[in-house]
Design a protein around this motif. Structure first.
Motif, PDB file in Angstrom:
ATOM      1  N   TYR A 109      24.333  30.860  11.582  1.00  0.00           N
ATOM      2  CA  TYR A 109      25.580  30.169  11.935  1.00  0.00           C
ATOM      3  C   TYR A 109      26.639  31.167  12.401  1.00  0.00           C
ATOM      4  O   TYR A 109      27.277  30.986  13.442  1.00  0.00           O
ATOM      5  CB  TYR A 109      26.075  29.398  10.721  1.00  0.00           C
ATOM      6  CG  TYR A 109      27.345  28.608  10.935  1.00  0.00           C
ATOM      7  CD1 TYR A 109      27.318  27.371  11.570  1.00  0.00           C
ATOM      8  CD2 TYR A 109      28.571  29.088  10.499  1.00  0.00           C
ATOM      9  CE1 TYR A 109      28.470  26.625  11.754  1.00  0.00           C
ATOM     10  CE2 TYR A 109      29.738  28.354  10.678  1.00  0.00           C
ATOM     11  CZ  TYR A 109      29.679  27.128  11.301  1.00  0.00           C
ATOM     12  OH  TYR A 109      30.833  26.403  11.490  1.00  0.00           O
ATOM     13  N   VAL A 110      26.815  32.243  11.642  1.00  0.00           N
ATOM     14  CA  VAL A 110      27.826  33.247  11.973  1.00  0.00           C
ATOM     15  C   VAL A 110      27.469  33.986  13.263  1.00  0.00           C
ATOM     16  O   VAL A 110      28.280  34.089  14.195  1.00  0.00           O
ATOM     17  CB  VAL A 110      27.984  34.257  10.817  1.00  0.00           C
ATOM     18  CG1 VAL A 110      28.822  35.463  11.253  1.00  0.00           C
ATOM     19  CG2 VAL A 110      28.626  33.584   9.610  1.00  0.00           C
ATOM     20  N   ARG A 164      29.340  33.769  -3.342  1.00  0.00           N
ATOM     21  CA  ARG A 164      28.348  34.719  -2.849  1.00  0.00           C
ATOM     22  C   ARG A 164      28.152  34.579  -1.339  1.00  0.00           C
ATOM     23  O   ARG A 164      28.070  35.583  -0.603  1.00  0.00           O
ATOM     24  CB  ARG A 164      27.024  34.515  -3.579  1.00  0.00           C
ATOM     25  CG  ARG A 164      25.969  35.556  -3.227  1.00  0.00           C
ATOM     26  CD  ARG A 164      24.804  35.530  -4.203  1.00  0.00           C
ATOM     27  NE  ARG A 164      24.048  34.280  -4.105  1.00  0.00           N
ATOM     28  CZ  ARG A 164      24.027  33.347  -5.052  1.00  0.00           C
ATOM     29  NH1 ARG A 164      24.747  33.497  -6.151  1.00  0.00           N
ATOM     30  NH2 ARG A 164      23.292  32.256  -4.894  1.00  0.00           N
ATOM     31  N   LEU A 165      28.100  33.337  -0.871  1.00  0.00           N
ATOM     32  CA  LEU A 165      27.925  33.112   0.567  1.00  0.00           C
ATOM     33  C   LEU A 165      29.181  33.502   1.353  1.00  0.00           C
ATOM     34  O   LEU A 165      29.080  33.947   2.503  1.00  0.00           O
ATOM     35  CB  LEU A 165      27.566  31.652   0.833  1.00  0.00           C
ATOM     36  CG  LEU A 165      26.190  31.203   0.346  1.00  0.00           C
ATOM     37  CD1 LEU A 165      25.990  29.723   0.612  1.00  0.00           C
ATOM     38  CD2 LEU A 165      25.077  32.025   0.983  1.00  0.00           C
ATOM     39  N   ALA A 166      30.352  33.348   0.751  1.00  0.00           N
ATOM     40  CA  ALA A 166      31.587  33.771   1.413  1.00  0.00           C
ATOM     41  C   ALA A 166      31.592  35.280   1.615  1.00  0.00           C
ATOM     42  O   ALA A 166      31.970  35.783   2.689  1.00  0.00           O
ATOM     43  CB  ALA A 166      32.800  33.328   0.603  1.00  0.00           C
ATOM     44  N   LEU A 167      31.166  36.030   0.590  1.00  0.00           N
ATOM     45  CA  LEU A 167      31.060  37.486   0.719  1.00  0.00           C
ATOM     46  C   LEU A 167      30.035  37.866   1.785  1.00  0.00           C
ATOM     47  O   LEU A 167      30.248  38.786   2.578  1.00  0.00           O
ATOM     48  CB  LEU A 167      30.672  38.111  -0.624  1.00  0.00           C
ATOM     49  CG  LEU A 167      31.764  38.152  -1.698  1.00  0.00           C
ATOM     50  CD1 LEU A 167      31.173  38.629  -3.020  1.00  0.00           C
ATOM     51  CD2 LEU A 167      32.909  39.073  -1.263  1.00  0.00           C
ATOM     52  N   TRP A 168      28.924  37.141   1.794  1.00  0.00           N
ATOM     53  CA  TRP A 168      27.865  37.386   2.780  1.00  0.00           C
ATOM     54  C   TRP A 168      28.388  37.158   4.195  1.00  0.00           C
ATOM     55  O   TRP A 168      28.133  37.954   5.108  1.00  0.00           O
ATOM     56  CB  TRP A 168      26.707  36.474   2.466  1.00  0.00           C
ATOM     57  CG  TRP A 168      25.562  36.432   3.434  1.00  0.00           C
ATOM     58  CD1 TRP A 168      25.092  35.345   4.110  1.00  0.00           C
ATOM     59  CD2 TRP A 168      24.694  37.508   3.814  1.00  0.00           C
ATOM     60  NE1 TRP A 168      24.017  35.675   4.889  1.00  0.00           N
ATOM     61  CE2 TRP A 168      23.742  36.990   4.724  1.00  0.00           C
ATOM     62  CE3 TRP A 168      24.649  38.859   3.470  1.00  0.00           C
ATOM     63  CZ2 TRP A 168      22.753  37.773   5.296  1.00  0.00           C
ATOM     64  CZ3 TRP A 168      23.654  39.656   4.042  1.00  0.00           C
ATOM     65  CH2 TRP A 168      22.721  39.112   4.943  1.00  0.00           C
ATOM     66  N   SER A 169      29.165  36.104   4.402  1.00  0.00           N
ATOM     67  CA  SER A 169      29.693  35.811   5.739  1.00  0.00           C
ATOM     68  C   SER A 169      30.657  36.909   6.196  1.00  0.00           C
ATOM     69  O   SER A 169      30.678  37.261   7.380  1.00  0.00           O
ATOM     70  CB  SER A 169      30.379  34.445   5.760  1.00  0.00           C
ATOM     71  OG  SER A 169      31.612  34.477   5.075  1.00  0.00           O
ATOM     72  N   ARG A 170      31.438  37.457   5.275  1.00  0.00           N
ATOM     73  CA  ARG A 170      32.364  38.532   5.650  1.00  0.00           C
ATOM     74  C   ARG A 170      31.609  39.805   6.022  1.00  0.00           C
ATOM     75  O   ARG A 170      31.991  40.516   6.954  1.00  0.00           O
ATOM     76  CB  ARG A 170      33.344  38.795   4.511  1.00  0.00           C
ATOM     77  CG  ARG A 170      34.392  37.700   4.359  1.00  0.00           C
ATOM     78  CD  ARG A 170      35.546  38.129   3.491  1.00  0.00           C
ATOM     79  NE  ARG A 170      35.222  38.106   2.082  1.00  0.00           N
ATOM     80  CZ  ARG A 170      35.324  37.042   1.303  1.00  0.00           C
ATOM     81  NH1 ARG A 170      35.710  35.879   1.816  1.00  0.00           N
ATOM     82  NH2 ARG A 170      35.030  37.109   0.016  1.00  0.00           N
ATOM     83  N   ARG A 171      30.537  40.077   5.286  1.00  0.00           N
ATOM     84  CA  ARG A 171      29.724  41.241   5.638  1.00  0.00           C
ATOM     85  C   ARG A 171      29.098  41.068   7.020  1.00  0.00           C
ATOM     86  O   ARG A 171      29.082  41.988   7.840  1.00  0.00           O
ATOM     87  CB  ARG A 171      28.617  41.443   4.595  1.00  0.00           C
ATOM     88  CG  ARG A 171      27.747  42.644   4.937  1.00  0.00           C
ATOM     89  CD  ARG A 171      26.507  42.717   4.074  1.00  0.00           C
ATOM     90  NE  ARG A 171      25.558  43.648   4.662  1.00  0.00           N
ATOM     91  CZ  ARG A 171      24.289  43.764   4.282  1.00  0.00           C
ATOM     92  NH1 ARG A 171      23.830  43.018   3.305  1.00  0.00           N
ATOM     93  NH2 ARG A 171      23.488  44.624   4.892  1.00  0.00           N
TER      94      ARG A 171
END
Length: 225
Positions: A109-110, A164-171
């Protein structure tokens, strides 16, 4: 090459470095997306999810075929057009290997949306025919809506998963923007498209700020803002 093929190629106008580079990076992106979606389909927790991702993977290869044909008709090898971009795209894929099904969905998605934002901006300065080709290739295969549904259901009542997914999206955002900057910096053709669209290379910084803002809006829509 037969005379008929030669005549067909000669009838086509030559295309510039910027167009070749843009279509080359798009083609390798589509090929990589196919690989990623096909792999994700095998790990889908449901049969419907497997079917959905397999269908999207097939659509990516259809887009790849459009790019390959367009370049070939103008005497350009898609393999040669893709080659300069393989290292950075492969490095990004390897450094952001997802560990779970949900991480796979968020990554697609990102990354797909960021890439589409960038390439649509670059395509704005192209002639009508290649610009329409880019628009067709960047058409959403249905993955965005699918990812939104799956992620929304997963995080609705699970704050740890959401965080956890929010952190993953920022990475993912940081890694994707870094690799995109490398790609643009090492491609004279892509840099020329940005200059043509913005007036000078200072427009690169403004373009990437715009990409970040669009990403933030999408993460909010996904529930990960």
């Amino acid at each position: 090459m037969t005379d008929a093929k030669a005549d067909a190629t000669e009838d086509r106008p030559e295309i510039g470095t910027g167009v070749v580079d843009l279509l080359g990076v798009l083609a390798y992106g589509e090929l990589s997306a196919f690989d990623r979606l096909a792999e994700d389909a095998r790990t889908a927790p449901t049969l419907s999810g497997r079917v959905a991702l397999a269908s999207m993977a097939a659509a990516e290869m259809g887009h790849y075929g459009l790019l390959e044909r367009y370049l070939a008709e103008r005497g350009v090898s898609v393999e040669e057009a893709m080659r300069p971009f393989m290292r950075h795209i492969d490095a990004f894929q390897e450094s952001t290997a997802p560990r779970t099904w949900l991480e796979s969905l968020v990554k697609a998605y990102v990354v797909d949306n960021l890439a589409a934002d960038l390439y649509r901006e670059l395509a704005e300065v192209l002639d009508e025919e290649p610009r329409e080709l880019v628009t067709t290739v960047l058409a959403d295969t249905g993955h965005s809506a699918f990812a939104q549904r799956e992620v929304a259901a997963a995080i609705e009542n699970d704050a740890p998963v959401r965080d956890r997914l929010a952190l993953w999206s920022r990475r993912l955002l940081g890694e994707a923007l870094t690799q995109a900057q490398y790609v643009v910096a090492e491609s004279d053709g892509l840099a020329e498209l940005i200059v043509a669209g913005t007036g000078d290379l200072s427009g690169i910084a403004a373009l990437f700020r715009k990409l970040q803002k669009q990403h933030t809006k999408r993460m909010q829509a996904l529930g990960l803002g």
